[in-house]
Every structure is written in structure tokens, then in C-alpha cells.
Scaffold this motif. Sequence first.
Motif, PDB file in Angstrom:
ATOM      1  N   ARG A   9       0.831  -1.283  -0.057  1.00 35.29           N
ATOM      2  CA  ARG A   9      -0.027  -0.038   0.023  1.00 35.29           C
ATOM      3  C   ARG A   9       0.996   1.311   0.070  1.00 35.29           C
ATOM      4  N   ALA A  10       2.076   1.211   0.576  1.00 36.69           N
ATOM      5  CA  ALA A  10       2.934   2.393   0.816  1.00 36.69           C
ATOM      6  C   ALA A  10       3.655   2.548  -0.757  1.00 36.69           C
ATOM      7  N   VAL A  11       3.864   1.529  -1.237  1.00 30.79           N
ATOM      8  CA  VAL A  11       4.406   1.359  -2.629  1.00 30.79           C
ATOM      9  C   VAL A  11       3.669   2.195  -3.535  1.00 30.79           C
ATOM     10  N   ALA A  12       2.252   1.703  -3.428  1.00 27.55           N
ATOM     11  CA  ALA A  12       1.117   1.977  -4.435  1.00 27.55           C
ATOM     12  C   ALA A  12       0.945   3.581  -4.387  1.00 27.55           C
ATOM     13  N   ARG A  13       0.608   3.758  -2.817  1.00 22.52           N
ATOM     14  CA  ARG A  13       0.213   5.366  -2.609  1.00 22.52           C
ATOM     15  C   ARG A  13       1.147   6.381  -2.944  1.00 22.52           C
ATOM     16  N   PHE A  14       2.431   6.148  -2.649  1.00 22.64           N
ATOM     17  CA  PHE A  14       3.549   6.968  -3.115  1.00 22.64           C
ATOM     18  C   PHE A  14       3.756   6.859  -4.760  1.00 22.64           C
ATOM     19  N   ARG A  15       3.607   5.917  -5.311  1.00 16.70           N
ATOM     20  CA  ARG A  15       3.634   5.737  -6.751  1.00 16.70           C
ATOM     21  C   ARG A  15       2.492   6.714  -7.374  1.00 16.70           C
ATOM     22  N   GLU A  16       1.331   6.864  -6.503  1.00 10.30           N
ATOM     23  CA  GLU A  16       0.213   7.532  -7.057  1.00 10.30           C
ATOM     24  C   GLU A  16       0.599   9.129  -6.933  1.00 10.30           C
ATOM     25  N   LEU A  17       1.139   9.381  -5.892  1.00 11.34           N
ATOM     26  CA  LEU A  17       1.443  10.933  -5.404  1.00 11.34           C
ATOM     27  C   LEU A  17       2.817  11.336  -6.383  1.00 11.34           C
ATOM     28  N   GLY A  18       3.622  10.101  -6.742  1.00 14.98           N
ATOM     29  CA  GLY A  18       4.432  10.661  -7.583  1.00 14.98           C
ATOM     30  C   GLY A  18       3.975  10.792  -8.980  1.00 14.98           C
ATOM     31  N   GLU A  73      12.308   6.624  12.192  1.00 13.71           N
ATOM     32  CA  GLU A  73      12.453   5.760  12.882  1.00 13.71           C
ATOM     33  C   GLU A  73      11.288   4.910  12.938  1.00 13.71           C
ATOM     34  N   ASP A  74      11.518   3.588  12.986  1.00 15.08           N
ATOM     35  CA  ASP A  74      10.360   2.430  13.075  1.00 15.08           C
ATOM     36  C   ASP A  74       9.289   2.418  11.702  1.00 15.08           C
ATOM     37  N   THR A  75       9.663   3.174  10.967  1.00 19.20           N
ATOM     38  CA  THR A  75       8.469   3.192   9.519  1.00 19.20           C
ATOM     39  C   THR A  75       9.286   2.379   8.620  1.00 19.20           C
ATOM     40  N   PHE A  76       8.676   2.111   7.556  1.00 19.71           N
ATOM     41  CA  PHE A  76       9.278   1.712   6.359  1.00 19.71           C
ATOM     42  C   PHE A  76      10.330   2.297   5.735  1.00 19.71           C
ATOM     43  N   LEU A  77      10.407   3.686   6.406  1.00 19.52           N
ATOM     44  CA  LEU A  77      11.648   4.654   5.910  1.00 19.52           C
ATOM     45  C   LEU A  77      12.389   4.512   7.103  1.00 19.52           C
ATOM     46  N   GLY A  78      12.469   3.652   7.845  1.00 15.96           N
ATOM     47  CA  GLY A  78      13.471   3.815   9.145  1.00 15.96           C
ATOM     48  C   GLY A  78      14.874   3.244   9.233  1.00 15.96           C
ATOM     49  N   THR A  79      15.129   2.465   8.179  1.00 17.88           N
ATOM     50  CA  THR A  79      16.597   1.980   7.940  1.00 17.88           C
ATOM     51  C   THR A  79      16.830   2.392   6.623  1.00 17.88           C
ATOM     52  N   SER A  80      18.190   2.362   6.342  1.00 11.12           N
ATOM     53  CA  SER A  80      18.787   2.473   4.919  1.00 11.12           C
ATOM     54  C   SER A  80      18.230   1.591   4.127  1.00 11.12           C
ATOM     55  N   ALA A  81      18.263   0.214   4.317  1.00 12.22           N
ATOM     56  CA  ALA A  81      17.934  -0.780   3.468  1.00 12.22           C
ATOM     57  C   ALA A  81      16.389  -0.735   3.099  1.00 12.22           C
ATOM     58  N   SER A  82      15.650  -0.415   4.237  1.00 14.71           N
ATOM     59  CA  SER A  82      14.176  -0.511   3.667  1.00 14.71           C
ATOM     60  C   SER A  82      13.889   0.794   3.164  1.00 14.71           C
ATOM     61  N   SER A  83      14.644   1.797   3.036  1.00 15.75           N
ATOM     62  CA  SER A  83      14.327   3.208   2.714  1.00 15.75           C
ATOM     63  C   SER A  83      14.584   2.937   1.149  1.00 15.75           C
ATOM     64  N   VAL A  84      15.903   2.535   0.969  1.00 15.24           N
ATOM     65  CA  VAL A  84      16.331   2.258  -0.586  1.00 15.24           C
ATOM     66  C   VAL A  84      15.357   1.396  -1.220  1.00 15.24           C
ATOM     67  N   ARG A  85      14.971   0.305  -0.524  1.00 13.67           N
ATOM     68  CA  ARG A  85      14.171  -0.655  -1.186  1.00 13.67           C
ATOM     69  C   ARG A  85      12.742  -0.065  -1.503  1.00 13.67           C
ATOM     70  N   LEU A  86      12.235   0.666  -0.611  1.00  8.37           N
ATOM     71  CA  LEU A  86      10.901   1.415  -0.798  1.00  8.37           C
ATOM     72  C   LEU A  86      10.867   2.243  -2.151  1.00  8.37           C
ATOM     73  N   VAL A  87      12.191   3.207  -2.092  1.00 12.16           N
ATOM     74  CA  VAL A  87      11.998   4.030  -3.351  1.00 12.16           C
ATOM     75  C   VAL A  87      12.369   3.446  -4.184  1.00 12.16           C
ATOM     76  N   SER A  88      13.247   2.330  -4.562  1.00  9.06           N
ATOM     77  CA  SER A  88      13.408   1.486  -5.803  1.00  9.06           C
ATOM     78  C   SER A  88      11.936   0.756  -6.125  1.00  9.06           C
ATOM     79  N   GLU A  89      11.237   0.441  -5.125  1.00 12.78           N
ATOM     80  CA  GLU A  89      10.288  -0.222  -5.666  1.00 12.78           C
ATOM     81  C   GLU A  89       9.120   0.532  -6.221  1.00 12.78           C
ATOM     82  N   ILE A  90       9.020   1.751  -5.697  1.00  7.55           N
ATOM     83  CA  ILE A  90       8.295   2.941  -6.420  1.00  7.55           C
ATOM     84  C   ILE A  90       8.787   3.061  -7.779  1.00  7.55           C
TER      85      ILE A  90
END
Length: 321
Positions: free
Chosen positions: A148-157, A173-190
Motif C-alpha cells: 500500500r505504501a508503494v502504491a500510494r507513493f507511486r500515485e503521489l509521484g 525511525e520504526d517506519t518503512f523509511l526507518g532503515t537505510s535498506a528499507s528506505s532504498v528498497r521502498l524508493v526503488s520499488e516505487i
Amino acid sequence: MTYTAEDWPIAAAMLQFPPLTEASGQEWLEAFTEIKDAGFDFVDLTDAAIRPGDLSAERLVELAQAIHEAGLRAPAVSAIRRSVIDAEHGDDNLAYSHRTLEAAAALGIPLVSFGLHQALSEEQKQQLWFWTVVGHQDDRDDAEAWNRAVARFRELGRHAAELGLLVSLEMYEDTFLGTSASSVRLVSEIGMDNVGLNPDLGNLLRLHRPIEPWRELCEATLPWANYWHVKNYARDEDEARDFYTAVPTPLETGVMSYREAVKIALAGGFQGAICCEHYGGDGLSVSATNRDYLRRHALPKRPGYALGTSHVTQPEPMEAL
């Protein structure tokens, strides 16, 4: 064109100001004049102070006039604590995020920063430093929420691209944007060139628990950055006693070397605006100190410096005032 220390857009956050969305144009002007008097030419429209997405077209014109009259420009709107995957408010927050993009376009602001951090809990609000109490945590194993985060940020993009804007995702912290690996993965999947990271690493440095080494955070995330909230913390650790503490400090005296971080950012192709934040005391004056430190000691002094290749689109150069 590449920026130098002299002309790099460095904005003041509005964290230290009270809620001003319903304020008069004159009150807006007074706040912006205070920022100008602190030596800033740029302001981040932090929505904890002013929510452009909740203003009418007429009030947006009034806001633009107040910013201009104070002699400021706004490189970004920072929409905070309005997670688009909030279980209770996610749909409303998504609608608000779309309105914020529309408002930014109307104001001529080229970028909007979003995040996944949610409202502070009542317990957090009672603390001197809210980060000493754990707040909302995204479930790292919840694939539905991640998608859902990927889809909604893609929609906003996509909406941002239609408006000619960039989107930046703030690490927290403690979100899907809370570590380097998770943040890079999220923006990459968007997977959109106009969607990058806002590596607000101070949000991680301040945690009273073990954290990723700051150099590793920088090296992983700064090549994906198109905007950058900067702040620093004095940090102490005693692993043997499981003791970790941190308090806000100016950039030059904290645990993270921004002299080194800027080098890593340039090597990753970063050419975005920078926003100075600080919690506690006279946050605006400390932010001004941080701006001056960046110009004196961290940012490049002359054009023609080596610039790496970014993974995401960098903002167009902002014209001088």
C-alpha cells in the motif's frame, strides 16, 4: 550548473513556530520576516506550522505574497505525521497529500516531502524529548501495508509529475523509511525518477538504542536524495550496560560529521535544497548557526567540483533572489 557554498539553497524549517494555518497574512509575514532576519533566504513550509494543502486559492495567493514580501523563497513543503498507510487516517492523509501537491504547484514550490511517521502518542507528548518513548511502528512483516505504501507513493509521484514537481520521502525511525535498506528498497520499488529520499538521519541518530553507523547510512541513502533535512545530536553509548542517550546539538558538534556527509552526498550526485532543523531552545538561531557551518566548512567553495551520478532526478537550480 552546480551549486557552491555561496548559493546553495539552505532553508529554515518552521518547527519552532506555533500553528499558523488560520493566522492572518500579517502574522505570516511576521513569521517569515523573523526567518529572514536570522539570515535565511529560503524557508521550508513545514506543515506543523502552515498547511498549504488546507488553504483556499485566495489564501494561497496571500501566503505567496507574505513569503515574497519577506524576501524568501520556498524550495519545499514538508508534510509531516500524515502517513498514507495510517490504519485510521490513511485515506484522509492521502487526500491531504494530493491537496498539498496542488498547493505547492500553485505556490511555485518544486518539491514536497512526505513521510510515514504518525501522530505523536500522548505519552510522547509528555516527554522533554518525544523520541525517548517509542511511538508508532510499521510492521516490517506486513506485506499488505508495504505494498500500500508503494502504491500510494507511486500515485503521489504520478500526480507530482503531472504538476512538474518532485517528491521526497523522509526517513523516520520504526517506519518503512526507518532503515537505510528499507528506505532504498521502498524508493526503488516505487521506481519513479521524480521520487527520491529525504535522508533525515537525525531522526535515527537520536534514538536511545543501537543504531546503524552514520557513514553507512549516508553511503546507502544519499545517492537517492533529492532533498535533505539536516540536524545533529550529541550521542553517548555504553553497550556493556545497554545505555544509549542523545540530545540535540549544532551540526558541527554532533556525532555525525556533516563535513564528511556532504562529500558523500556530492559523490552521489546530490544537488537538492537543504533544510536546517533543530529541537529545543532557540531552534531558529541554531539552524542559522548550522547554515553558516555548512557554507564555511562543508559545501564546495567553487564550481567545477566532481559530482557523482544520482539515482533520482535532482531539482532544477533555484534562481537567486
